[in-house]
Design an enzyme around this catalytic site. Structure first.
Site, PDB file in Angstrom:
ATOM      1  N   HIS A 123      -1.753   1.349  -6.169  1.00 53.77           N
ATOM      2  CA  HIS A 123      -2.056   1.020  -4.774  1.00 53.77           C
ATOM      3  C   HIS A 123      -0.829   0.464  -4.056  1.00 53.77           C
ATOM      4  O   HIS A 123      -0.582   0.812  -2.898  1.00 53.77           O
ATOM      5  CB  HIS A 123      -3.208   0.012  -4.713  1.00 53.77           C
ATOM      6  CG  HIS A 123      -3.480  -0.511  -3.348  1.00 53.77           C
ATOM      7  ND1 HIS A 123      -3.926   0.285  -2.314  1.00 53.77           N
ATOM      8  CD2 HIS A 123      -3.337  -1.763  -2.818  1.00 53.77           C
ATOM      9  CE1 HIS A 123      -4.066  -0.433  -1.217  1.00 53.77           C
ATOM     10  NE2 HIS A 123      -3.720  -1.683  -1.495  1.00 53.77           N
TER      11      HIS A 123
ATOM     12  N   ASP B 200      -2.104  -0.614   3.299  1.00 50.89           N
ATOM     13  CA  ASP B 200      -3.201  -1.545   3.063  1.00 50.89           C
ATOM     14  C   ASP B 200      -3.684  -2.078   4.426  1.00 50.89           C
ATOM     15  O   ASP B 200      -3.869  -1.295   5.364  1.00 50.89           O
ATOM     16  CB  ASP B 200      -2.719  -2.652   2.104  1.00 50.89           C
ATOM     17  CG  ASP B 200      -3.817  -3.529   1.560  1.00 50.89           C
ATOM     18  OD1 ASP B 200      -4.478  -3.120   0.596  1.00 50.89           O
ATOM     19  OD2 ASP B 200      -4.008  -4.634   2.096  1.00 50.89           O
ATOM     20  N   TRP B 201      -3.909  -3.369   4.571  1.00 54.10           N
ATOM     21  CA  TRP B 201      -4.371  -3.911   5.850  1.00 54.10           C
ATOM     22  C   TRP B 201      -3.348  -3.697   6.956  1.00 54.10           C
ATOM     23  O   TRP B 201      -3.693  -3.653   8.144  1.00 54.10           O
ATOM     24  CB  TRP B 201      -4.684  -5.403   5.716  1.00 54.10           C
ATOM     25  CG  TRP B 201      -5.961  -5.676   4.997  1.00 54.10           C
ATOM     26  CD1 TRP B 201      -6.114  -6.156   3.721  1.00 54.10           C
ATOM     27  CD2 TRP B 201      -7.285  -5.478   5.496  1.00 54.10           C
ATOM     28  NE1 TRP B 201      -7.440  -6.268   3.402  1.00 54.10           N
ATOM     29  CE2 TRP B 201      -8.183  -5.867   4.473  1.00 54.10           C
ATOM     30  CE3 TRP B 201      -7.800  -5.014   6.702  1.00 54.10           C
ATOM     31  CZ2 TRP B 201      -9.568  -5.792   4.621  1.00 54.10           C
ATOM     32  CZ3 TRP B 201      -9.175  -4.947   6.854  1.00 54.10           C
ATOM     33  CH2 TRP B 201     -10.042  -5.336   5.826  1.00 54.10           C
TER      34      TRP B 201
ATOM     35  N   ASN C 240      -2.280  -6.941   1.836  1.00 54.21           N
ATOM     36  CA  ASN C 240      -2.665  -8.103   1.032  1.00 54.21           C
ATOM     37  C   ASN C 240      -2.464  -7.787  -0.448  1.00 54.21           C
ATOM     38  O   ASN C 240      -2.869  -6.709  -0.902  1.00 54.21           O
ATOM     39  CB  ASN C 240      -4.146  -8.426   1.286  1.00 54.21           C
ATOM     40  CG  ASN C 240      -4.587  -9.731   0.687  1.00 54.21           C
ATOM     41  OD1 ASN C 240      -3.858 -10.697   0.666  1.00 54.21           O
ATOM     42  ND2 ASN C 240      -5.828  -9.758   0.186  1.00 54.21           N
TER      43      ASN C 240
ATOM     44  N   GLU D 284      -2.387   4.397   1.553  1.00 54.14           N
ATOM     45  CA  GLU D 284      -3.193   3.404   0.858  1.00 54.14           C
ATOM     46  C   GLU D 284      -3.745   2.348   1.812  1.00 54.14           C
ATOM     47  O   GLU D 284      -3.576   1.139   1.597  1.00 54.14           O
ATOM     48  CB  GLU D 284      -2.371   2.758  -0.257  1.00 54.14           C
ATOM     49  CG  GLU D 284      -2.238   3.622  -1.490  1.00 54.14           C
ATOM     50  CD  GLU D 284      -3.614   3.946  -2.082  1.00 54.14           C
ATOM     51  OE1 GLU D 284      -4.258   3.023  -2.616  1.00 54.14           O
ATOM     52  OE2 GLU D 284      -4.046   5.110  -1.995  1.00 54.14           O
TER      53      GLU D 284
END
Length: 278
Positions: free
Chosen positions: A252, A83-84, A19, A107
């Site tokens: 990130h 991430d997700w 995201n 990350e």
């Protein structure tokens, strides 16, 4: 059905974004990874995938992703998650261990977190996003979350064309609801409980899957990083068959800062473990 980008043949290597991103984030990595059937889907509600009227919970995303895996009949898969996308990779692998050859990640969400695990900057932003009214204004009305991700969540802001590509799927406040839903689900302080339970389940798989090679790529030099030294140590101590490699300075959204390094580390890891069948 999720939209996806695909090139090559052989071992399926699936790149899962987070995201507020899309398959666009892998554009400078996939061409340099080497052989394999390289697939990069857009998660539901993101990129060029449909935007159904759903809550966009982790379970919603996992369900649509599972249907995509099954529709393409993907077996012996290597997963690459950010991430997700990393959390979804872990979740799918834990539920389908016989279909996974290896998992590479960076990350991402490796365990339920306490507020103290976040940098002060990240904690402050998360509290604002979780505040009703304030979060809607930041993410839906002002469109700050997406813009800040690719100007502040990177060491070097992306160019205008790439920023436009990231913004294109979210032209209206209503279209940005998947972004807000994701941002409010970061597992902090035991909430949301149903997501914490899923993370604990995949943590058990990560800890016990000695036969599945894993790669953690770490970065430094930015307050936006999710996996710092402390979290990397936790991974080394709690994830079986894990290699950890330092990849230099990045934010990130490290795909934008260090694509060549990420691709090279992935390629080397794939070849060291013989993860490509052809």
């Amino acid at each position: 059905m999720l939209h996806h980008e695909e090139t090559g043949t052989g071992t399926p290597i699936v790149f899962l974004h987070g995201n507020p991103s899309s398959s666009h984030s892998w554009r400078n990595i996939r061409p340099h990874v080497g052989g394999g059937r390289l697939l990069a889907p857009d998660l539901i509600g993101m990129g060029r995938s449909p935007k159904p009227d759903i809550a966009y919970t982790f379970a919603d995303h996992a369900g649509h992703l599972e249907s995509w895996f099954d529709a393409l009949d993907l077996e012996d898969v290597v997963l690459v998650g950010h991430d997700w996308g990393g959390a979804l990779a872990f979740d799918w692998a834990a539920r389908h261990p016989g279909r996974v050859r290896g998992v590479a990640f960076f990350e991402t969400i490796v365990k339920p977190m306490a507020w103290a695990d976040l940098t002060p900057q990240a904690a402050g932003r998360s509290r604002k996003i979780r505040t009703r009214g304030v979060g809607e204004d930041m993410v839906l009305t002002q469109d700050l979350f997406i813009r800040q991700a690719f100007t502040g969540g990177v060491r070097t802001p992306v160019g205008e064309d790439d920023l436009a590509a990231y913004l294109a799927p979210f032209p209206t406040p209503e279209s940005r609801r998947p972004v807000l839903a994701w941002a409010r689900q970061l597992p902090l302080g035991g909430e949301p409980a149903e997501l914490v339970a899923r993370i604990e389940a995949y943590d058990e798989w990560l800890a016990t899957s000695e036969g599945t090679p894993k790669l953690l790529m770490t970065f430094e030099g930015s307050p936006t990083l999710l996996i710092g030294e402390k979290m990397a140590r936790w991974c080394a101590e709690n994830i079986a068959a894990l290699e950890v490699v330092a990849c230099g300075e990045a934010g990130h959204h490290a795909q934008e800062d260090r694509p060549e390094v990420i691709a090279a580390e992935l390629a080397g890891w794939l070849d060291r473990h013989g993860l490509r069948t052809s």
